[in-house]
Design an enzyme around this catalytic site. Structure first.
Site, short mmCIF file in Angstrom:
data_model
loop_
_atom_site.label_atom_id
_atom_site.label_comp_id
_atom_site.label_asym_id
_atom_site.label_seq_id
_atom_site.Cartn_x
_atom_site.Cartn_y
_atom_site.Cartn_z
N LYS A 20 -14.87 46.07 35.88
CA LYS A 20 -15.92 46.65 35.04
C LYS A 20 -17.28 46.73 35.74
CE LYS A 20 -14.00 44.69 30.81
NZ LYS A 20 -14.31 44.06 29.53
N ARG B 157 -20.96 25.35 29.06
CA ARG B 157 -20.68 24.21 29.95
C ARG B 157 -21.66 24.22 31.13
NH1 ARG B 157 -14.97 24.23 32.95
NH2 ARG B 157 -15.81 26.25 33.53
N GLY C 70 -9.98 37.46 17.78
CA GLY C 70 -10.53 38.54 18.61
C GLY C 70 -9.79 39.87 18.55
P1 NAP Z 1 -15.49 34.29 31.73
O1 NAP Z 1 -16.53 35.21 32.21
O2 NAP Z 1 -14.56 33.66 32.71
O3 NAP Z 1 -16.22 33.12 30.89
C1 NAP Z 1 -15.50 31.99 30.45
C2 NAP Z 1 -16.39 31.16 29.53
O4 NAP Z 1 -15.61 30.03 29.07
C3 NAP Z 1 -17.61 30.59 30.22
O5 NAP Z 1 -18.64 30.43 29.28
C4 NAP Z 1 -17.08 29.23 30.70
O6 NAP Z 1 -18.08 28.27 30.93
C5 NAP Z 1 -16.26 28.82 29.49
N1 NAP Z 1 -15.25 27.83 29.86
C6 NAP Z 1 -14.12 28.05 30.59
N2 NAP Z 1 -13.44 26.90 30.73
C7 NAP Z 1 -14.15 25.93 30.10
C8 NAP Z 1 -13.98 24.54 29.90
N3 NAP Z 1 -12.92 23.89 30.40
N4 NAP Z 1 -14.91 23.88 29.17
C9 NAP Z 1 -15.98 24.52 28.66
N5 NAP Z 1 -16.20 25.84 28.82
C10 NAP Z 1 -15.30 26.54 29.53
O7 NAP Z 1 -14.53 34.99 30.66
P2 NAP Z 1 -14.93 36.11 29.57
O8 NAP Z 1 -14.49 37.43 30.04
O9 NAP Z 1 -16.36 35.90 29.18
O10 NAP Z 1 -13.95 35.72 28.35
C11 NAP Z 1 -14.25 34.63 27.51
C12 NAP Z 1 -13.25 34.57 26.37
O11 NAP Z 1 -13.37 35.73 25.56
C13 NAP Z 1 -11.79 34.53 26.84
O12 NAP Z 1 -11.07 33.67 25.98
C14 NAP Z 1 -11.31 35.94 26.67
O13 NAP Z 1 -9.92 35.99 26.40
C15 NAP Z 1 -12.10 36.37 25.44
N6 NAP Z 1 -12.32 37.83 25.40
C16 NAP Z 1 -11.79 38.50 24.34
C17 NAP Z 1 -11.97 39.86 24.24
C18 NAP Z 1 -11.40 40.62 23.08
O14 NAP Z 1 -11.30 41.84 23.13
N7 NAP Z 1 -11.06 39.96 21.99
C19 NAP Z 1 -12.68 40.55 25.25
C20 NAP Z 1 -13.22 39.81 26.31
C21 NAP Z 1 -13.03 38.45 26.37
P3 NAP Z 1 -18.76 28.18 32.40
O15 NAP Z 1 -19.79 29.26 32.44
O16 NAP Z 1 -19.31 26.81 32.43
O17 NAP Z 1 -17.66 28.40 33.40
#
Ligand code: NAP
Length: 275
Positions: free
Chosen positions: A47, A152, A240
């Site tokens: 993206k 976090r 979601g």
């Molecule tokens: P990302 O950029 O990898 O961000 C992951 C987030 O989760 C960060 O805030 C990270 O914190 C936190 N995290 C991961 N492991 C953790 C842990 N063990 N303890 C505490 N915090 C933790 O991923 P993203 O694209 O933003 O996606 C985030 C979530 O949204 C995912 O579950 C994804 O499946 C969901 N999502 C859903 C849709 C939908 O259409 N429904 C679309 C996009 C995303 P840090 O910054 O500290 O690493």
């Protein structure tokens, strides 16, 4: 959900998935254009990379700095750019047009699926990764009153807070948990994707009974431990699926130029999530 929609509309189209290494994104997009694909969706990490590759960016892609939907367009005899679906014969000049449908999908899911009007609301947002940052900025653009940001890695939440301060100075941003009630708790962390994950919030600092609504961006599993606890605490909840649905529906509308069959797409998506 796209193929279910395409079938219900009687279109002679197919939606296919391709795995592309980030180093190959440019040639892959060029190949798609030359093969006269009508459009493409992109997911992480493409993206952000695609912003540089597009010939032209829609405002949505400029605002969010990311492209999740590409529409290929051709130049007609009058020199105007039109979506490829409008041509019976492939035009000689083609371009890629980048859009972003992710941010609007978040607020549409909150409005349409949970009846939540966002202006003036207090929101606790967990997560400041890609989806968390987009959600924070989109909610701020909807004139919410207060945003509590928890992540976090604190430095990422600080960066998001400073972006909001620069773009939407009227929104009050607090780093950390609220003392009182909020209208919405939004989980944008990946905690809940795996069964061994802990809850995405600190139970010593916040209790779910203090939130009216809980939205979890995770859609598989369909009910995360967070949503289960939130229901038990009497909160209105949604997973979601809506967010995924609305970004896809908008993408289809961009390619097709007509409203997407939302119910058909939702049914297909829910079947996939339950499978
Ligand atoms: P990302 O950029 O990898 O961000 C992951 C987030 O989760 C960060 O805030 C990270 O914190 C936190 N995290 C991961 N492991 C953790 C842990 N063990 N303890 C505490 N915090 C933790 O991923 P993203 O694209 O933003 O996606 C985030 C979530 O949204 C995912 O579950 C994804 O499946 C969901 N999502 C859903 C849709 C939908 O259409 N429904 C679309 C996009 C995303 P840090 O910054 O500290 O690493």
């Amino acid at each position: 959900m796209q193929n279910a929609a395409i079938a219900s509309l009687g279109l002679n189209w197919r939606y296919l998935a391709f795995e592309v290494h980030p180093d190959d994104l440019r040639p892959a997009l060029e190949g798609a254009r030359r093969m006269h694909f009508l459009g493409i969706n992109l997911t992480v990490p493409h993206k952000l990379l695609a912003v540089e590759i597009m010939d032209v960016l829609d405002d949505s892609a400029k605002v969010w700095g990311a492209v999740n939907t590409v529409r290929f367009e051709g130049k007609d005899q009058r020199g105007e750019w039109r979506p490829l679906r409008e041509f019976s014969e492939a035009p000689s000049e083609l371009r890629s047009h980048g859009f972003n449908t992710d941010a609007d999908a978040i607020t549409r899911a909150l409005r349409d699926d949970l009846g939540l009007e966002l202006a003036g609301k207090s929101i606790l947002l967990l997560g400041a990764g890609g989806a968390g940052r987009t959600a924070a900025l989109k909610l701020a653009s909807e004139q919410v009153a207060q945003l509590f940001l928890v992540n976090r890695t604190q430095t990422k939440a600080v960066l998001v807070a400073s972006e909001i301060a620069a773009r939407h100075p009227k929104v009050k941003v607090v780093l950390g948990y609220p003392n009182g009630k909020v209208d919405l708790l939004l989980n944008a962390t990946s905690l809940g994707l795996n069964s061994a994950d802990s809850l995405p919030f600190d139970g010593t600092q916040f209790s779910l009974s203090r939130s009216e609504v809980v939205y979890d961006m995770i859609y598989r599993p369909a009910e995360t431990p967070l949503l289960k606890m939130a229901k038990a605490a009497g909160c209105r909840t949604a997973n979601g699926v809506g967010m995924l649905l609305y970004q896809g529906a908008r993408a289809l509308e961009i390619w097709m130029g007509e409203p997407a069959p939302i119910q058909v797409m939702r049914r297909a998506l829910e079947q996939m999530v339950r499978a």
